[in-house]
Motif scaffolding. Structure first.
Motif, PDB file in Angstrom:
ATOM      1  N   MET A   1       0.599  -1.498  -0.251  1.00 43.42           N
ATOM      2  CA  MET A   1      -0.039  -0.260  -0.211  1.00 43.42           C
ATOM      3  C   MET A   1       0.693   1.156  -0.063  1.00 43.42           C
ATOM      4  O   MET A   1       0.305   2.073  -0.743  1.00 43.42           O
ATOM      5  CB  MET A   1      -1.121  -0.202   0.825  1.00 43.42           C
ATOM      6  CG  MET A   1      -2.324  -1.789   1.299  1.00 43.42           C
ATOM      7  SD  MET A   1      -2.748  -0.729  -0.693  1.00 43.42           S
ATOM      8  CE  MET A   1      -3.535  -2.055  -0.675  1.00 43.42           C
ATOM      9  N   ASN A   2       2.309   1.292   0.793  1.00 42.08           N
ATOM     10  CA  ASN A   2       3.212   2.453   0.576  1.00 42.08           C
ATOM     11  C   ASN A   2       2.920   2.762  -0.462  1.00 42.08           C
ATOM     12  O   ASN A   2       3.253   3.644  -1.442  1.00 42.08           O
ATOM     13  CB  ASN A   2       4.602   1.942   1.247  1.00 42.08           C
ATOM     14  CG  ASN A   2       3.840   2.340   3.037  1.00 42.08           C
ATOM     15  OD1 ASN A   2       3.055   3.211   3.177  1.00 42.08           O
ATOM     16  ND2 ASN A   2       4.658   1.978   3.887  1.00 42.08           N
TER      17      ASN A   2
ATOM     18  N   MET B   1       1.476   1.817  -3.497  1.00 43.47           N
ATOM     19  CA  MET B   1       0.249   2.378  -4.356  1.00 43.47           C
ATOM     20  C   MET B   1       0.181   3.381  -4.569  1.00 43.47           C
ATOM     21  O   MET B   1      -0.460   4.406  -4.623  1.00 43.47           O
ATOM     22  CB  MET B   1      -0.833   0.962  -3.735  1.00 43.47           C
ATOM     23  CG  MET B   1      -0.793   0.040  -4.116  1.00 43.47           C
ATOM     24  SD  MET B   1      -1.158   0.659  -6.221  1.00 43.47           S
ATOM     25  CE  MET B   1      -2.774  -0.255  -6.201  1.00 43.47           C
ATOM     26  N   GLN B   2       0.504   4.041  -2.696  1.00 37.12           N
ATOM     27  CA  GLN B   2       0.421   5.970  -2.541  1.00 37.12           C
ATOM     28  C   GLN B   2       0.525   6.317  -3.084  1.00 37.12           C
ATOM     29  O   GLN B   2       0.570   7.577  -3.623  1.00 37.12           O
ATOM     30  CB  GLN B   2      -0.001   5.260  -0.790  1.00 37.12           C
ATOM     31  CG  GLN B   2       0.130   7.337  -0.467  1.00 37.12           C
ATOM     32  CD  GLN B   2      -0.058   7.342   0.552  1.00 37.12           C
ATOM     33  OE1 GLN B   2       0.764   6.453   1.743  1.00 37.12           O
ATOM     34  NE2 GLN B   2      -0.918   8.587   1.440  1.00 37.12           N
ATOM     35  N   SER B   3       1.966   6.206  -3.168  1.00 38.72           N
ATOM     36  CA  SER B   3       3.340   7.159  -4.375  1.00 38.72           C
ATOM     37  C   SER B   3       2.730   6.706  -5.548  1.00 38.72           C
ATOM     38  O   SER B   3       2.832   8.542  -6.268  1.00 38.72           O
ATOM     39  CB  SER B   3       4.390   6.516  -3.560  1.00 38.72           C
ATOM     40  OG  SER B   3       4.574   5.330  -3.831  1.00 38.72           O
TER      41      SER B   3
ATOM     42  N   LEU C   1      -0.138   6.382  -7.090  1.00 37.82           N
ATOM     43  CA  LEU C   1      -1.491   7.221  -7.333  1.00 37.82           C
ATOM     44  C   LEU C   1      -1.149   8.781  -7.003  1.00 37.82           C
ATOM     45  O   LEU C   1      -2.510   8.850  -7.465  1.00 37.82           O
ATOM     46  CB  LEU C   1      -2.684   6.462  -6.362  1.00 37.82           C
ATOM     47  CG  LEU C   1      -3.501   5.453  -7.040  1.00 37.82           C
ATOM     48  CD1 LEU C   1      -2.256   4.317  -7.590  1.00 37.82           C
ATOM     49  CD2 LEU C   1      -4.555   4.554  -5.787  1.00 37.82           C
ATOM     50  N   GLU C   2      -0.470   8.914  -6.168  1.00 36.71           N
ATOM     51  CA  GLU C   2      -0.819   9.995  -5.770  1.00 36.71           C
ATOM     52  C   GLU C   2      -0.014  11.051  -6.693  1.00 36.71           C
ATOM     53  O   GLU C   2      -0.150  12.264  -6.507  1.00 36.71           O
ATOM     54  CB  GLU C   2      -0.011  10.401  -4.563  1.00 36.71           C
ATOM     55  CG  GLU C   2      -1.173  10.098  -3.354  1.00 36.71           C
ATOM     56  CD  GLU C   2      -2.557  10.252  -3.383  1.00 36.71           C
ATOM     57  OE1 GLU C   2      -2.198  11.836  -2.952  1.00 36.71           O
ATOM     58  OE2 GLU C   2      -3.235  10.110  -2.491  1.00 36.71           O
TER      59      GLU C   2
ATOM     60  N   SER D   1      -5.846  10.304  -4.766  1.00 39.16           N
ATOM     61  CA  SER D   1      -6.314   9.148  -4.569  1.00 39.16           C
ATOM     62  C   SER D   1      -6.495   8.089  -4.407  1.00 39.16           C
ATOM     63  O   SER D   1      -7.467   7.090  -4.369  1.00 39.16           O
ATOM     64  CB  SER D   1      -6.387   9.261  -6.519  1.00 39.16           C
ATOM     65  OG  SER D   1      -4.989   8.411  -6.352  1.00 39.16           O
ATOM     66  N   PHE D   2      -5.408   7.750  -3.081  1.00 40.48           N
ATOM     67  CA  PHE D   2      -5.107   6.734  -2.218  1.00 40.48           C
ATOM     68  C   PHE D   2      -6.166   6.532  -1.508  1.00 40.48           C
ATOM     69  O   PHE D   2      -6.573   5.791  -1.291  1.00 40.48           O
ATOM     70  CB  PHE D   2      -3.863   7.451  -1.578  1.00 40.48           C
ATOM     71  CG  PHE D   2      -2.864   5.423  -0.968  1.00 40.48           C
ATOM     72  CD1 PHE D   2      -3.283   4.795  -1.338  1.00 40.48           C
ATOM     73  CD2 PHE D   2      -3.523   6.131   0.282  1.00 40.48           C
ATOM     74  CE1 PHE D   2      -2.861   3.579  -0.516  1.00 40.48           C
ATOM     75  CE2 PHE D   2      -2.891   4.687   1.440  1.00 40.48           C
ATOM     76  CZ  PHE D   2      -3.022   3.479   0.860  1.00 40.48           C
ATOM     77  N   GLY D   3      -6.789   7.468  -1.518  1.00 39.35           N
ATOM     78  CA  GLY D   3      -8.494   7.419  -0.197  1.00 39.35           C
ATOM     79  C   GLY D   3      -9.255   7.001  -0.734  1.00 39.35           C
ATOM     80  O   GLY D   3      -9.868   5.765  -0.324  1.00 39.35           O
TER      81      GLY D   3
ATOM     82  N   LEU E   1      -8.650   3.208  -1.212  1.00 38.52           N
ATOM     83  CA  LEU E   1      -8.780   2.186   0.280  1.00 38.52           C
ATOM     84  C   LEU E   1     -10.550   2.294   0.481  1.00 38.52           C
ATOM     85  O   LEU E   1     -10.577   1.483   0.170  1.00 38.52           O
ATOM     86  CB  LEU E   1      -8.058   3.206   1.150  1.00 38.52           C
ATOM     87  CG  LEU E   1      -6.961   3.789   1.755  1.00 38.52           C
ATOM     88  CD1 LEU E   1      -5.989   3.859   2.547  1.00 38.52           C
ATOM     89  CD2 LEU E   1      -5.922   1.528   1.308  1.00 38.52           C
TER      90      LEU E   1
END
Ligand SMILES: Cc1cc2nc3c(=O)[nH]c(=O)nc-3n(C[C@H](O)[C@H](O)[C@H](O)COP(=O)(O)OP(=O)(O)OC[C@H]3O[C@@H](n4cnc5c(N)ncnc54)[C@H](O)[C@@H]3O)c2cc1C
Length: 518
Positions: A106-107, A109-111, A113-114, A120-122, A125
Motif C-alpha cells: 500500500m505504500n 500504491m500510495q506514491s 496513485l498520488e 486518489s489513495f483515499g 481504500l
C-alpha cells in the motif's frame, strides 16, 4: 452382481476433467470424450522449440477454490502445484508512457496513485472496501448458492442484494465515485475484460475483481497453468476415469425423458447412465441435441467478446516486459465500443502481454523469450464485414507499434515463429458459440444466478452440464465450482455406487438441487 454407474463426459476442459475426477472418486465408471488430441480446452498449452505458452488463462486467482477442489478429491493442492504469489500483480502502460504497477504494497500504491491524481489513495481504500463487500455478497449469496425457483431469485431479500451489489449501476459510472483521472478509472475497471464485458456495460458489482487481485493475490503455478490440468487428469485417472482423445461427439441420443448415449463422429455409439456435457452449452443445444427452439433462445442471449492471440517465440529477452503487462488505449471508451457495439477491432486496441519466463525460466530457452499477446476483439457475427485476416494484421501492427514506443523496436527481427488465433480459431478448436472466448454467454445481471443456464436438462433428467456457459460462470475458479455443483447433484439424484460410500468426499457445503435447463 454389483455394477457401477457409468458416466460419459463430453469435453476435457477443466470443468469436464474436474467433474470426471469427482465422479470417479465417488465410484462412477467415467469416460471422458474429447475432440482434441489433449485435455485442457481453453486452458491448454502450446510447446514449440523450447517455448512453452499457456493458450488461454494466465492469471491464477482465488486459490482457495482450487484448494477446495483438490481437498474434495482427497489431495493437497501444494502437493500438485508450486504456486508463487506475483506482486506487483501487473504493470499498466498508458498511452503517454505513464506506468502503474498494481501491488498489495500500500505504500507503493500510495506514491504511484498520488503522483497521477493527488488524493486518489483515499479513493483506492474506499474502493477496496466496496470490492470486499461485493466479493463476500456475490460469492456467498449468488455464485455459492442455489436458487430453486424464479421467485427465490427475485425475492425481496435478493432485490436488496441487487441494490447492495450495485447490479444496476455501470462499473465505469461507479468508478467516478473513487477516481477522477482517466488512467486510474481504466486501471480499476479494465479487469471486466476477463469476463468478456465492457466496463461501460458491466455492473459495478465487478469491483470485486480488483479487490480479489490485490487482497487474495495473483498467483502463478510454476510450469504454467497447464499444471492444473495435468494434475487433475492424473487424479481422475488414479480414480479410474478414462480419457479418450481425438473423439468428437456428433450427437446426444435421446429416448423419451432420458439421454441414452452419444454417437461419435465415426458413427459408433456409446451409452451410459449419466451424460455430462462440458462442451460450450449453446453449441451443445445447437449441434448435439434435437430441440432447436432452446438453441434459438440461447443464441439471442448476450455473448462475451473474443480475442486475437499471438504466441511469439523470440530469440531475445525484452527486459521492458514484466510477467503480466496491460497496454491501455488512449481512447478507452472507443476501445470498448468498437468491440462491443461495432463488432470489430479498435484502431488503437487495449492488449495484454504475458512473458512467463520472467517468473519461470523453463518457459523459454535460455536468453530467449516466450510472449503471449491477447488483443480483445468482437465475437463472430453481426458485422457487415469481419475480415479476420485484415483484423489480425491490424492487431499485429498495433501491438508492434505500441511496443516500439517503449523501446521494443526490433521484435520482428527476433521472431522465431508466430502462432495466431482469431475468433474463428476459438470456434473451430473448442466449439465455442460465436467464437466468444470468455464464456461464451456473458455475465450481465440478467444472465447470472437463476437466469444463467442450469446444470441439468429440463427434459432429459440424466443429462447434466458443467463449464463456463452454465452457473456460476466463466473463469477457472467458477468452472471448478460448476464441476463441483454438477457432480454433487449427480451423486444426489442418480446415486452414489455402493462400493464407494466409504470414501464419498465432496463436501456438501451447499444444497445440490438447482433448476433445470430447458
Ligand atoms: C484468452 C483467454 C484467457 C483467459 N484467461 C483466464 C485467466 O487468466 N484466468 C482464469 O481463471 N480464466 C481465464 N480464462 C477463462 C478460462 O479459460 C475458462 O473459463 C475455462 O478454461 C473454461 O473451461 P470449460 O471446461 O468450461 O470449457 P472449455 O475449456 O471450453 O472445455 C470444453 C471442452 O469440450 C471440448 N469439446 C467441444 N465440443 C466437443 C465435442 N463435440 N466432442 C468432444 N469434445 C468437445 C473442447 O475441445 C474443450 O476441450 C481465459 C479464457 C481465454 C479464452
Amino acid at each position: 452382481m454389483y455394477s457401477r454407474q457409468t458416466a460419459l463426459i463430453i469435453g476435457a476442459g477443466l470443468s469436464g476433467i474436474a467433474t470426471a475426477a469427482h465422479l470417479a472418486r465417488n465410484g462412477y465408471q467415467v469416460t471422458v470424450l474429447e475432440k482434441n488430441p489433449a485435455p485442457g480446452g481453453r486452458c491448454s498449452q502450446l510447446n514449440r522449440d523450447g517455448h512453452r505458452f499457456d493458450i488461454g488463462p494466465t492469471l491464477f486467482l482465488i486459490p482457495e477454490v482450487f484448494a477446495e477442489t483438490y481437498a474434495a478429491l482427497g489431495e493437497r493442492m501444494e502437493d500438485h502445484l508450486d504456486l508463487r504469489r506475483i506482486d506487483p500483480t501487473y504493470q499498466f502502460h498508458f498511452d503517454n508512457g505513464t506506468r502503474l504497477a498494481l501491488t498489495a504494497d500500500m505504500n507503493a500504491m500510495q506514491s504511484q496513485l498520488e503522483a497521477i491524481e493527488p488524493g486518489s489513495f483515499g479513493g483506492l481504500l474506499r474502493y477496496l472496501v466496496e470490492g470486499h463487500q461485493h466479493y463476500q455478497l456475490a460469492v456467498q449469496r449468488l455464485a455459492g448458492r442455489n436458487f430453486y425457483r424464479l421467485l427465490d431469485y427475485f425475492s425481496p431479500q435478493n432485490l436488496l442484494l441487487l441494490f447492495k451489489l450495485k447490479g444496476l449501476i455501470k462499473h465505469y459510472d461507479n468508478i467516478g465515485n473513487y477516481f477522477q483521472h482517466p488512467y486510474l478509472k481504466a486501471a480499476f475497471t479494465f479487469q471486466d475484460m476477463y469476463l468478456g464485458l465492457s466496463p461501460y456495460d458491466a455492473p459495478a458489482t465487478y469491483s470485486l475483481l480488483q479487490y480479489t487481485e490485490l487482497a487474495d493475490g495473483v498467483w502463478f503455478p510454476m510450469g504454467g497453468m497447464y499444471r492444473v490440468v495435468e494434475s487433475l487428469v492424473w487424479i481422475a485417472q488414479a480414480h479410474g476415469a478414462r480419457f479418450v482423445y481425438n473423439t468428437p461427439v456428433k450427437q446426444i441420443e435421446v429416448d423419451g425423458r432420458r439421454a441414452s448415449g452419444v454417437i461419435l463422429q465415426d458413427g459408433s455409439h456409446l451409452s451410459a447412465d449419466v451424460i455430462v456435457a462440458n462442451a460450450d452449452l449453446p453449441y451443445v443445444y445447437r449441434h448435439l441435441l434435437p430441440n432447436k427452439a432452446k438453441a434459438d433462445r440461447l443464441e439471442r442471449m448476450k455473448y462475451t467478446c473474443s480475442a486475437i492471440m499471438f504466441y511469439w517465440g523470440v530469440d531475445k529477452v525484452y527486459a521492458q516486459l514484466e510477467l503480466h503487462n496491460l497496454f491501455v488505449a488512449g481512447d478507452y471508451r472507443a476501445s470498448f465500443d468498437r468491440v462491443f457495439k461495432d463488432y470489430s477491432l479498435p484502431d488503437e486496441p487495449n492488449f495484454y502481454v504475458h512473458a512467463p519466463a520472467r517468473t519461470d525460466p523453463s518457459a523459454a530457452p535460455s536468453g530467449q523469450d516466450t510472449l503471449m499477446i491477447l488483443v480483445p476483439v468482437s465475437r463472430l457475427g453481426d458485422a457487415a464485414a469481419q475480415d479476420w485476416k485484415a483484423l489480425q494484421s491490424r492487431a499485429r501492427s498495433a501491438v508492434l507499434r505500441r511496443l516500439a514506443d517503449m523501446g521494443v523496436t526490433d521484435l520482428e527481427e527476433h521472431l522465431k515463429f508466430e502462432v495466431s488465433y482469431t475468433p474463428r480459431t476459438w470456434q473451430s478448436m473448442y466449439n465455442l458459440a460465436k467464437g466468444a472466448a470468455f464464456g461464451s454467454i456473458n455475465h450481465n445481471f440478467l444472465q447470472v444466478g437463476y437466469l444463467r443456464p442450469k446444470n441439468r436438462h429440463r427434459r432429459y433428467r440424466n443429462l447434466y452440464f458443467a463449464g463456463g456457459s452454465t452457473h456460476p460462470g466463466n473463469g477457472l475458479p467458477l468452472v471448478l465450482t460448476s464441476a463441483r455443483l454438477t457432480a454433487e447433484r449427480i451423486l444426489k439424484e442418480v446415486g452414489v455406487p455402493q462400493m464407494s460410500r466409504a470414501f464419498t468426499s465432496i463436501p456438501l457445503r451447499i444444497a445440490t438441487e438447482y433448476g433445470d435447463s430447458e
